[in-house]
Scaffold this motif. Structure first.
Motif, mmCIF file in Angstrom:
data_model
loop_
_atom_site.group_PDB
_atom_site.id
_atom_site.type_symbol
_atom_site.label_atom_id
_atom_site.label_comp_id
_atom_site.label_asym_id
_atom_site.label_seq_id
_atom_site.Cartn_x
_atom_site.Cartn_y
_atom_site.Cartn_z
ATOM 1 N N ARG A 297 -4.273 22.013 -4.895
ATOM 2 C CA ARG A 297 -4.061 23.271 -4.179
ATOM 3 C C ARG A 297 -5.373 24.049 -4.038
ATOM 4 O O ARG A 297 -5.671 24.602 -2.978
ATOM 5 C CB ARG A 297 -3.034 24.130 -4.922
ATOM 6 N N VAL B 233 1.086 19.032 -1.700
ATOM 7 C CA VAL B 233 1.064 20.471 -1.987
ATOM 8 C C VAL B 233 2.329 21.154 -1.489
ATOM 9 O O VAL B 233 2.911 22.015 -2.168
ATOM 10 C CB VAL B 233 -0.186 21.123 -1.348
ATOM 11 N N ARG B 234 2.785 20.772 -0.324
ATOM 12 C CA ARG B 234 3.918 21.458 0.320
ATOM 13 C C ARG B 234 5.242 21.164 -0.374
ATOM 14 O O ARG B 234 6.150 22.011 -0.365
ATOM 15 C CB ARG B 234 3.983 21.035 1.791
ATOM 16 N N ASN C 253 -0.009 20.463 -9.423
ATOM 17 C CA ASN C 253 -1.108 20.067 -8.524
ATOM 18 C C ASN C 253 -2.114 21.199 -8.298
ATOM 19 O O ASN C 253 -2.524 21.472 -7.158
ATOM 20 C CB ASN C 253 -0.568 19.587 -7.162
ATOM 21 N N GLN C 254 -2.511 21.853 -9.382
ATOM 22 C CA GLN C 254 -3.396 23.003 -9.257
ATOM 23 C C GLN C 254 -4.744 22.628 -8.632
ATOM 24 O O GLN C 254 -5.273 23.359 -7.783
ATOM 25 C CB GLN C 254 -3.623 23.629 -10.640
ATOM 26 N N ASP D 50 -7.249 25.010 -0.571
ATOM 27 C CA ASP D 50 -7.587 26.406 -0.265
ATOM 28 C C ASP D 50 -9.085 26.551 0.005
ATOM 29 O O ASP D 50 -9.492 27.250 0.946
ATOM 30 C CB ASP D 50 -7.175 27.318 -1.426
ATOM 31 N N PRO E 274 -0.393 28.764 3.440
ATOM 32 C CA PRO E 274 -0.904 29.577 2.324
ATOM 33 C C PRO E 274 -1.839 30.678 2.812
ATOM 34 O O PRO E 274 -2.245 30.702 3.975
ATOM 35 C CB PRO E 274 -1.670 28.548 1.481
ATOM 36 N N PRO F 114 4.603 25.546 -7.081
ATOM 37 C CA PRO F 114 3.260 26.149 -7.109
ATOM 38 C C PRO F 114 2.502 25.897 -8.399
ATOM 39 O O PRO F 114 1.262 25.872 -8.391
ATOM 40 C CB PRO F 114 3.543 27.650 -6.920
#
Length: 232
Positions: A137, A125-126, A133-134, A141, A163, A130
């Motif tokens: 992520r 993710v990092r 890789n939905q 979250d 985030p 953005p």
């Protein structure tokens, strides 16, 4: 064996198989609940026994079917169905025992598997844009929102780019903001351990009832066999 004892055995087998069916239905329901509510499948990919949902559903469904065979075999005094019930139940108990051993072995290494997978997911993710890789992520979250945690070991894992799901304030519109001090690893480990205990309790209850059913099936089968051969 007199008729009263035969009827008593049939009633006991029917009762035990009903209890077995109830436990199996609970196991299936628990497996379905895990499948519908699990939000971390993409985060923990290397530790497959950590999600026993599919195994629970399959095992519970088979156990439900086997229970029907046992009840009908006893009520109809059918030797073939009793033999099938005994063999299926014995096989099912071996599968459940193997499943329990696998869970136990992997549970001993749960920390290393969780940390390795979570760190790999966080790095993915990092280090990606953005828009990529939905799913990963969103799952990360969800994990941080649900457990009120940040990073794997701590917020430092995000290297200053945490985030909004790490935010511990009421308003998290824009950084900088206060983040949760605890990492997600210990909280996720406790969550999985609780699921393992619930799963183990259901499987142990099933095995005990199945073992009792097998013990009562043997004398009933022997009685029906003697009657078929003409013995009293």
């Amino acid at each position: 064996m007199d008729r009263m004892r035969v009827d008593c055995l049939k009633s006991l087998i029917g009762l035990l198989n009903f209890l077995c069916w109830v436990c199996a239905a609970f196991v299936v329901g628990f497996g379905e609940f895990q499948m519908m509510n699990s939000r971390f499948a993409s985060l923990v990919t290397g530790f497959w026994p950590i999600y026993p949902a599919n195994t629970l559903v399959v095992t519970g469904t088979i156990a439900c079917c086997v229970c029907y065979v046992g009840v009908f075999g006893a009520m109809k005094e059918n030797r073939c169905m009793l033999i099938m019930f005994f063999l299926l139940l014995f096989t099912l108990m071996l599968v459940e025992l193997a499943m329990g051993i696998v869970f136990l072995v992997y549970h001993m290494n749960i920390d290393s598997y969780l940390e390795s997978d979570l760190m790999g997911s966080l790095e993915a993710v990092r280090h990606t844009p953005p828009e990529t890789n939905q799913t990963l992520r969103k799952d990360f979250d969800d994990l941080q929102y649900l457990f009120k945690c940040c990073g794997v070991r701590s917020e430092a894992d995000w290297e200053g780019n945490a985030p909004a799901s790490c935010c511990s304030q009421d308003e998290c519109d824009s950084p900088p903001y206060d983040t949760w001090s605890e990492g997600c690893l210990p909280k996720l480990r406790n969550w999985f351990s609780h699921n393992f205990r619930s799963t183990g309790a259901g499987v142990v209850a099933l095995v005990i009832i199945q073992l009792a059913s097998m013990c009562f099936t043997v004398p009933l089968f022997c009685h029906f066999s003697r009657n078929r051969l003409g013995y009293q």
